[in-house]
Design an enzyme around this catalytic site. Structure first.
Site, short mmCIF file in Angstrom:
data_model
loop_
_atom_site.label_atom_id
_atom_site.label_comp_id
_atom_site.label_asym_id
_atom_site.label_seq_id
_atom_site.Cartn_x
_atom_site.Cartn_y
_atom_site.Cartn_z
N ARG B 225 10.79 -20.75 -29.69
CA ARG B 225 9.99 -19.78 -28.96
C ARG B 225 10.30 -19.89 -27.48
O ARG B 225 10.46 -21.00 -26.96
CB ARG B 225 8.50 -20.08 -29.16
CG ARG B 225 8.01 -19.90 -30.58
CD ARG B 225 7.86 -18.45 -30.95
NE ARG B 225 7.28 -18.28 -32.28
CZ ARG B 225 6.81 -17.15 -32.73
NH1 ARG B 225 6.86 -16.08 -31.97
NH2 ARG B 225 6.30 -17.07 -33.93
N HIS B 273 18.20 -13.34 -30.20
CA HIS B 273 17.20 -13.59 -31.25
C HIS B 273 17.78 -13.32 -32.64
O HIS B 273 17.26 -12.49 -33.40
CB HIS B 273 15.93 -12.74 -31.03
CG HIS B 273 14.71 -13.35 -31.66
ND1 HIS B 273 13.46 -13.35 -31.10
CD2 HIS B 273 14.56 -14.03 -32.83
CE1 HIS B 273 12.60 -13.97 -31.89
NE2 HIS B 273 13.25 -14.40 -32.95
#
Lengths: 310, 310
Positions: B225, B273
């Site tokens: 994250r 990502h």
């Protein structure tokens, strides 16, 4: 009386190996006179790596065995003056280094890392790579190194096929052998890893025909031996897109000449023969342990089979 | 009569999932009317991912179960109108993808691949990398993904430490927990992999102080994250050489803005990502299989326990 062990390799290796070998022999309680200049007829053993100094083994009439510091023995096994038993280097660190290098470059091509390493211009383009389970890999050569690499890749999820000249069985790997088996092993594979020995039978084993059996856009990874690849065929296959990229650690001529087309080719990564190296500390210990066992009457480990050349 | 299944997620997911879901239901012989606009009182099932469209579940009085497309259900589990059974996504492909991405980038930094990928100018400089056994790695976060990555790296030979807030035990991994444990886990590690959830307790867990505990020249790999890293502290640590390189897949703002200093930084690799994704084909099949089993009277799989929130 001390065993006379001749160290027959170039100067650089002597400076790397003298002290680890001396320590290893001492650790094993062997009384060894390790030198670079024993007279041939009183030499008990030879520790050898290819160099220009020793071409004629026939005067070493009392030499009980020769220990290669290299895993690949193609340059000594064809020497007709060689009659003594020859042990090749099998070394856990060599295997570990090879597995790491192969795993790293397989993952690099599998994940398409180069795109991100080379282009950081700010393009956010989230293309998720396929999973290993959908990426068939073929490992050519199922010696100690090939088996270790094939099994590691299989554990990472790749469907792995292995090929060797003689039939082998490796857990987790679908094994093929012989000429017909080679075609089946290559057919549709997306990554090919070359870990074969350099023998007359393996020269140019990757050529126009066999490259054409791989999946279109396949990756070639060669940490084995330079002559396994027909270089001109590979350059053509890179040019027409049959092969997407080749990562090559070994070459017919090393260092690879500055003007060789591989260096400047955008679809070729040259690495300078670093995939796996015999590390002096552990290699010295392997030689000493093998020699000590042989002196006690145990069979020589990692004995080279001259009839096949490895 | 066809089962009315409501697809409640944003447009982009509909275009990814419509055809795999339709195919999966057909494969399992289910007669399903899959749509985005069933009336609440005739809806039999909901397939859900967080979005702005569906906040009130109370009109879905005949809905037998809700299937989350996401593994993390923190945004729906706290919804007080939700009374229907909720199944979270558990998907082996998500874990496999993460393990592959992490393994690949760990090996890339371990082997120093970038040097060869970026410089093919003809320099033959055979520097052999160290072995994995001499490269301590720390994995922060020991959920499903962290454990899978830590164990894979351990099997590849790395000495692996794991850290989690609460004490865990993982075969082959030296586990630490709590604030003191964090310092010990980081101390001298050469590669740090971040796989923690984003909570108030993990925000900026990598900061100037904790980055300073790592070995000088360490590598940071963040597929977890964005907020786990204090970005300014990382940029300083990259500048002064404490950190050699950071490979980052997640960011506080995504897509990472074009003018963010990470993009142009020579010691940062941005990936968009892509480390791990729930793949529509397998996720659709998981949902369809779970729904089909439930229709046949089997218990709902991966049922969320509201009392603990996951």
């Amino acid at each position: 009386m001390a065993l006379r062990v001749l160290f027959a390799a170039r100067d650089a290796l002597w400076s790397e190996y003298e002290s680890p070998l001396t320590a290893a022999f001492a650790d094993l309680g062997l009384d060894v006179d390790l030198a670079r200049d024993h007279a041939p007829d009183v030499t008990d053993y030879i520790i050898y790596a290819p160099h220009d100094g020793l071409e004629d083994f026939s005067p070493y009439v009392n030499c009980k065995a020769i220990f290669s510091l290299w895993a690949g023995v193609e340059r000594i096994v064809t020497n007709r003056t060689l009659t003594q038993p020859l042990a090749k280097m099998v070394n856990p660190d060599l295997t570990a280094g090879m597995v790491e290098w192969v795993t790293g470059h397989v993952m690099r091509h599998h994940l398409g890392m180069d795109r991100h390493i080379l282009d950081q211009s700010g393009t956010w383009d989230p293309v998720v790579p396929p999973l290993a389970q959908d990426r068939p890999v073929v490992v050519l050569g199922l010696g100690t190194l090939g088996i270790a690499c094939a099994q590691t890749l299989a554990r990472l999820g790749f469907p792995v096929r292995g090929w060797s000249r003689r039939t082998k069985s490796v857990d987790g790997v679908v094994c093929y052998s012989g000429d017909k088996g080679l075609r089946i092993a290559l057919e549709g594979a997306e990554i090919a890893v070359l870990l074969l020995p350099d023998t007359p039978g393996t020269t140019n084993i990757l050529n126009t025909e066999t490259l054409g059996l791989l999946a279109r856009g396949a990756f070639i990874i060669n940490p084995g031996r330079g002559p396994l690849i027909d270089d001109r065929a590979l350059l053509r296959a890179l040019g027409d897109g049959q092969i997407a990229h080749a990562t090559l650690d070994v070459f017919r001529v090393e260092p690879l000449p500055k003007d060789h087309p591989y260096w400047a080719h955008p679809k070729v990564t040259v690495t300078p023969h670093i995939a796996a190296e015999t590390r002096p500390e552990t290699a010295a210990f392997e030689v000493a342990r093998n020699l000590a066992g042989f002196e006690k009457g145990e069979p020589l480990q990692n004995l080279v089979d001259r009839s096949v050349g490895y």
